[in-house]
Write an enzyme that holds these catalytic residues in place. Structure first.
Site, PDB file in Angstrom:
ATOM      1  N   GLY A   1       0.789  -1.249   0.018  1.00  0.00           N
ATOM      2  CA  GLY A   1      -0.025  -0.136  -0.130  1.00  0.00           C
ATOM      3  C   GLY A   1       0.876   1.335  -0.074  1.00  0.00           C
ATOM      4  O   GLY A   1       2.157   1.285  -0.397  1.00  0.00           O
TER       5      GLY A   1
ATOM      6  N   TYR B   1       1.881   3.016   2.274  1.00  0.00           N
ATOM      7  CA  TYR B   1       2.556   3.069   3.487  1.00  0.00           C
ATOM      8  C   TYR B   1       3.733   1.990   3.781  1.00  0.00           C
ATOM      9  O   TYR B   1       4.243   1.992   4.829  1.00  0.00           O
ATOM     10  CB  TYR B   1       1.581   3.453   4.866  1.00  0.00           C
ATOM     11  CG  TYR B   1       1.016   4.733   4.787  1.00  0.00           C
ATOM     12  CD1 TYR B   1       1.657   5.972   5.018  1.00  0.00           C
ATOM     13  CD2 TYR B   1      -0.336   4.442   4.422  1.00  0.00           C
ATOM     14  CE1 TYR B   1       0.903   7.179   4.771  1.00  0.00           C
ATOM     15  CE2 TYR B   1      -1.078   5.773   4.465  1.00  0.00           C
ATOM     16  CZ  TYR B   1      -0.569   6.981   4.561  1.00  0.00           C
ATOM     17  OH  TYR B   1      -1.258   8.238   4.339  1.00  0.00           O
ATOM     18  N   GLY B   2       3.665   1.140   2.766  1.00  0.00           N
ATOM     19  CA  GLY B   2       4.598  -0.023   3.135  1.00  0.00           C
ATOM     20  C   GLY B   2       4.416  -1.310   2.207  1.00  0.00           C
ATOM     21  O   GLY B   2       3.331  -1.358   1.808  1.00  0.00           O
TER      22      GLY B   2
ATOM     23  N   LYS C   1       6.288  -5.782   8.017  1.00  0.00           N
ATOM     24  CA  LYS C   1       5.952  -4.477   7.337  1.00  0.00           C
ATOM     25  C   LYS C   1       7.110  -3.761   7.223  1.00  0.00           C
ATOM     26  O   LYS C   1       7.764  -3.232   8.169  1.00  0.00           O
ATOM     27  CB  LYS C   1       4.772  -3.823   7.943  1.00  0.00           C
ATOM     28  CG  LYS C   1       4.318  -2.701   7.105  1.00  0.00           C
ATOM     29  CD  LYS C   1       3.186  -1.805   8.014  1.00  0.00           C
ATOM     30  CE  LYS C   1       2.798  -0.567   7.280  1.00  0.00           C
ATOM     31  NZ  LYS C   1       1.479   0.041   7.921  1.00  0.00           N
TER      32      LYS C   1
ATOM     33  N   ASP D   1     -10.634   5.794  11.859  1.00  0.00           N
ATOM     34  CA  ASP D   1     -10.464   5.664  10.547  1.00  0.00           C
ATOM     35  C   ASP D   1     -11.004   4.091  10.398  1.00  0.00           C
ATOM     36  O   ASP D   1     -10.278   3.168   9.793  1.00  0.00           O
ATOM     37  CB  ASP D   1      -8.973   5.605  10.105  1.00  0.00           C
ATOM     38  CG  ASP D   1      -8.959   5.461   8.336  1.00  0.00           C
ATOM     39  OD1 ASP D   1     -10.009   5.538   7.607  1.00  0.00           O
ATOM     40  OD2 ASP D   1      -7.802   5.025   7.925  1.00  0.00           O
TER      41      ASP D   1
END
Length: 216
Positions: free
Chosen positions: A56, A58-59, A76, A173
């Site tokens: 994604g 972010y990693g 991750k 979120d």
């Protein structure tokens, strides 16, 4: 740019900072390099990467086996974690929250791998429990969900939220993509990058909570 100012590309980590973090560097010689999803993973050789899990903004996440314990974990890699100030703050916030919260329905952190040196510290490797999928994928799949499945998932979500709110943390979120599930239908809430700490009757300087947070 002023006359005596150095370009951003020429900026170097101050020696005082390097010296301060020297005791925290990874001293092991047992690091191996593996390429997955066009990404280089430089991790301790006790982990054997089995397969890629997802990628994604972010990693990159891979499934790996801890050869010492035989346990499956998720690793991750957060690339260039310090390139953007906003992204760095979000990452730090999530790591601090997940490190402190301990609950069956909250995705925690097993460990964060130490870098070889402060001056070469660009990527983060975070090890956590491996979950097979997320609720969004289950909803979209042809697999039918019984009333028992739905009740069990809702129960776990509410249980995790009750714990989160008891620690004065609001997630902000919450959506199916951020609800991880394994083959036993165990559910864990993840991705606390947009979460905030709300302490009653205490005004935190600079804390401005926007109405619009994420996907509606």
């Amino acid at each position: 740019m002023k006359k005596d100012e150095k370009p951003v590309d020429d900026w170097k980590t101050p020696q005082s900072v390097i010296d301060h973090y020297a005791k925290y560097r990874n001293t092991t010689d047992k690091l191996k390099i593996t390429k997955r999803v066009k990404t280089k993973f430089e991790i301790d050789e006790k982990y054997e990467i089995i397969d890629s899990v997802g990628q994604g903004a972010y990693g990159v996440v891979v499934a790996a086996k801890d050869k010492q314990t035989g346990q499956m974990v998720a690793i991750k890699k957060i690339e260039k974690a310090f390139e953007h100030k906003v992204f760095t703050r979000r990452t730090l916030r999530e790591l601090r929250i997940c490190r402190l919260m301990k609950h069956d329905n909250i995705m925690g952190i097993k460990t964060i791998m130490l870098p070889k040196s402060r001056e070469n510290f660009e990527d983060l490797y975070v090890v956590s429990e491996l979950m097979q999928t997320d609720l969004s994928s289950i909803i979209k799949s042809p697999q039918p969900l019984s009333d028992d499945h739905i009740q069990f998932f809702i129960y776990q979500i509410l249980r995790g939220l009750k714990y989160t709110h008891s620690t004065q943390i609001v997630h902000r979120d919450l959506k199916p993509r951020n609800l991880l599930v394994n083959s036993n239908c165990d559910l864990k809430i993840c991705d606390f990058g947009l979460a905030r700490s709300i302490i009653n009757d205490i005004k935190v300087p600079g804390l401005i909570l926007t109405d619009y947070v994420a996907t509606r």
